[in-house]
Design a protein around this motif. Structure first.
Motif, PDB file in Angstrom:
ATOM      1  N   LEU A   1       6.802  -4.426  19.047  1.00 28.29           N
ATOM      2  CA  LEU A   1       6.386  -5.754  18.635  1.00 28.29           C
ATOM      3  C   LEU A   1       6.916  -5.724  17.131  1.00 28.29           C
ATOM      4  CD1 LEU A   1       4.699  -8.387  19.354  1.00 28.29           C
ATOM      5  CD2 LEU A   1       2.714  -7.043  18.320  1.00 28.29           C
ATOM      6  N   PHE A   2       6.701  -4.606  16.582  1.00 26.40           N
ATOM      7  CA  PHE A   2       6.968  -4.504  14.962  1.00 26.40           C
ATOM      8  C   PHE A   2       8.132  -4.189  14.671  1.00 26.40           C
ATOM      9  CE2 PHE A   2       2.535  -3.691  15.937  1.00 26.40           C
ATOM     10  CZ  PHE A   2       1.969  -4.813  14.942  1.00 26.40           C
ATOM     11  N   ALA A   3       9.238  -4.075  15.532  1.00 26.07           N
ATOM     12  CA  ALA A   3      10.557  -3.734  15.147  1.00 26.07           C
ATOM     13  C   ALA A   3      11.396  -4.775  14.353  1.00 26.07           C
ATOM     14  CB  ALA A   3      11.419  -3.583  16.494  1.00 26.07           C
ATOM     15  N   ALA A   4      10.708  -6.104  14.278  1.00 24.16           N
ATOM     16  CA  ALA A   4      11.374  -7.108  13.589  1.00 24.16           C
ATOM     17  C   ALA A   4      10.952  -6.917  12.084  1.00 24.16           C
ATOM     18  CB  ALA A   4      10.975  -8.454  14.045  1.00 24.16           C
ATOM     19  N   PHE A   5       9.999  -6.287  11.793  1.00 21.47           N
ATOM     20  CA  PHE A   5       9.503  -6.200  10.550  1.00 21.47           C
ATOM     21  C   PHE A   5       9.744  -4.934   9.937  1.00 21.47           C
ATOM     22  CE2 PHE A   5       7.040  -9.175  12.835  1.00 21.47           C
ATOM     23  CZ  PHE A   5       7.377 -10.427  12.196  1.00 21.47           C
ATOM     24  N   TYR A   6       9.622  -3.828  10.531  1.00 18.52           N
ATOM     25  CA  TYR A   6       9.572  -2.313   9.977  1.00 18.52           C
ATOM     26  C   TYR A   6      10.983  -1.901  10.450  1.00 18.52           C
ATOM     27  CZ  TYR A   6       4.795  -3.350   9.418  1.00 18.52           C
ATOM     28  OH  TYR A   6       3.398  -4.068   9.346  1.00 18.52           O
ATOM     29  N   GLY A   7      11.856  -1.275   9.804  1.00 18.65           N
ATOM     30  CA  GLY A   7      12.958  -0.603  10.288  1.00 18.65           C
ATOM     31  C   GLY A   7      12.497   0.584  11.147  1.00 18.65           C
ATOM     32  N   LYS A   8      11.661   1.227  10.917  1.00 20.81           N
ATOM     33  CA  LYS A   8      10.888   2.529  11.659  1.00 20.81           C
ATOM     34  C   LYS A   8       9.484   2.268  11.752  1.00 20.81           C
ATOM     35  CE  LYS A   8      14.383   4.816   8.695  1.00 20.81           C
ATOM     36  NZ  LYS A   8      14.374   5.975   7.618  1.00 20.81           N
ATOM     37  N   PRO A   9       9.194   1.664  12.693  1.00 23.45           N
ATOM     38  CA  PRO A   9       7.623   1.096  12.869  1.00 23.45           C
ATOM     39  C   PRO A   9       6.694   2.289  13.021  1.00 23.45           C
ATOM     40  CG  PRO A   9       9.160  -0.177  14.283  1.00 23.45           C
ATOM     41  CD  PRO A   9      10.068   0.906  13.683  1.00 23.45           C
ATOM     42  N   GLY A  10       7.474   3.494  13.569  1.00 20.31           N
ATOM     43  CA  GLY A  10       6.493   4.530  13.765  1.00 20.31           C
ATOM     44  C   GLY A  10       6.014   5.153  12.463  1.00 20.31           C
TER      45      GLY A  10
ATOM     46  N   GLN B   1       0.782  -1.235   0.161  1.00 20.44           N
ATOM     47  CA  GLN B   1      -0.090   0.180   0.046  1.00 20.44           C
ATOM     48  C   GLN B   1       0.913   1.088  -0.027  1.00 20.44           C
ATOM     49  OE1 GLN B   1      -3.437  -0.406  -0.282  1.00 20.44           O
ATOM     50  NE2 GLN B   1      -3.396   1.563  -0.887  1.00 20.44           N
ATOM     51  N   PRO B   2       1.952   1.429   0.710  1.00 19.38           N
ATOM     52  CA  PRO B   2       2.772   2.608   0.797  1.00 19.38           C
ATOM     53  C   PRO B   2       3.328   2.944  -0.644  1.00 19.38           C
ATOM     54  CG  PRO B   2       3.249   1.366   2.888  1.00 19.38           C
ATOM     55  CD  PRO B   2       2.600   0.385   1.869  1.00 19.38           C
TER      56      PRO B   2
ATOM     57  N   GLN C   1      -1.905   0.092   8.855  1.00 21.29           N
ATOM     58  CA  GLN C   1      -1.347  -0.773   8.091  1.00 21.29           C
ATOM     59  C   GLN C   1      -0.770  -1.901   9.071  1.00 21.29           C
ATOM     60  OE1 GLN C   1      -0.259  -0.378   4.575  1.00 21.29           O
ATOM     61  NE2 GLN C   1       0.570  -2.331   4.748  1.00 21.29           N
ATOM     62  N   ARG C   2      -0.274  -1.522  10.298  1.00 23.89           N
ATOM     63  CA  ARG C   2       0.176  -2.419  11.162  1.00 23.89           C
ATOM     64  C   ARG C   2      -0.684  -3.201  11.466  1.00 23.89           C
ATOM     65  NH1 ARG C   2       2.501   2.512  13.465  1.00 23.89           N
ATOM     66  NH2 ARG C   2       1.154   2.147  15.427  1.00 23.89           N
ATOM     67  N   ARG C   3      -2.020  -2.793  11.768  1.00 23.08           N
ATOM     68  CA  ARG C   3      -3.009  -3.731  12.267  1.00 23.08           C
ATOM     69  C   ARG C   3      -3.246  -4.726  11.218  1.00 23.08           C
ATOM     70  NH1 ARG C   3      -5.443   0.889  15.162  1.00 23.08           N
ATOM     71  NH2 ARG C   3      -6.203   1.669  12.925  1.00 23.08           N
ATOM     72  N   GLY C   4      -3.435  -4.273  10.057  1.00 22.62           N
ATOM     73  CA  GLY C   4      -3.927  -5.340   9.011  1.00 22.62           C
ATOM     74  C   GLY C   4      -2.572  -6.380   8.728  1.00 22.62           C
ATOM     75  N   ASP C   5      -1.467  -5.860   8.909  1.00 19.29           N
ATOM     76  CA  ASP C   5      -0.406  -6.684   8.526  1.00 19.29           C
ATOM     77  C   ASP C   5      -0.283  -7.737   9.570  1.00 19.29           C
ATOM     78  OD1 ASP C   5       0.440  -5.351   6.298  1.00 19.29           O
ATOM     79  OD2 ASP C   5       2.140  -4.400   7.128  1.00 19.29           O
TER      80      ASP C   5
END
Length: 253
Positions: free
Chosen positions: A148-157, A27-28, A163-167
């Motif tokens: 919790l999302f640091a393993a997947f996104y380099g910059k979770p914020g 999406q991004p 997007q985070r909820r859906g992923d």
């Protein structure tokens, strides 16, 4: 027919997500890509909105995408893939179905220990989502859960909460996960010479810990010396919100 988003006009570009992911992971960058290409972002069988087939191992998923291309009347297309989708894209290029590939952190360049790490990390993350159920998935967009999302996104914020909820929900609910993850044990990228006629770009985020950047990007450079290899500084395993301009540019150029 695989569930998919079709948008834009121009030369066709097919987007393939990774293990436990979904078409919306793109999406991004989707609007930017669709401004230059006719984009097909697909949900692989057993992921997102596509129902599972009898088998969802790597070989079967490759076959499912090839069948989708046939259904759309697409003989050869540009392919972009993330993680498992990157491996699928490279294998489809080997079958003569791609005129160009952009692979973001593709699977298949691991050691045995790294492959097991990837399987366990994703399985554990999926297990947390399933254990927490809809309540945890619903709150996955909150600032408190960013670590919790640091393993997947380099910059979770930088990744929008929706997007985070859906992923996270997509990972937790993917019915094709177990079969696909188990089949990683039998997959390793080989025979790069078969791709000599296909322009390939391999992209890694410098903060990727799912398919660790330092070792696996180095192996990819050795295994695919004819490819363009690019590092996105500060980006993670899913780099699309970390660096949307860079991801779109490398896909389109």
């Amino acid at each position: 027919m695989l569930s998919h988003i079709r948008r834009g006009s121009g030369a066709p570009l097919v987007l393939l997500h990774g293990l436990g992911s979904r078409k919306e992971v793109w999406q991004p960058v989707l609007d930017t890509l669709a401004a230059r290409r006719e984009v097909f972002a697909v949900d692989l069988p057993g992921f997102g909105a596509s129902p599972p087939t009898n088998r969802t191992d790597m070989g079967s998923l490759i076959g499912a995408v090839e069948a989708f291309l046939d259904q759309q009347g697409l003989a050869r297309v540009q392919l972009a893939g993330s993680s498992m989708g990157g491996g699928i894209a490279l294998e489809l290029a080997r079958r003569g179905r791609a005129d160009r590939v952009t692979a973001f952190a593709p699977v298949g360049f691991w050691s045995k220990a790294e492959r097991i790490w990837t399987q366990r990390l994703l399985a554990t993350s999926r297990g947390l989502g399933r254990l927490g159920g809809e309540r945890l998935q619903a709150h996955a967009g909150s600032v408190a859960l960013l670590p919790l999302f640091a393993a997947f996104y380099g910059k979770p914020g930088l990744t929008p909460p929706e997007q985070r909820r859906g992923d996270f929900a997509g990972l937790a609910n993917s019915t094709g996960f177990d079969d696909a993850a188990a089949s990683f044990a039998d997959y390793e990228f080989r025979d790069a010479a078969e791709l000599d006629s296909v322009p390939v770009t391999v992209v890694w985020g410098s903060r990727d810990v799912v398919l660790p950047y330092r070792t696996q990007s180095r192996r990819a450079r050795v295994a695919l010396p004819q490819a363009r290899h690019v590092t996105l500084n500060g980006a993670g395993h899913l780099p699309f919100a970390d660096d949307p301009f860079g991801c779109a540019y490398l896909t389109l150029n």
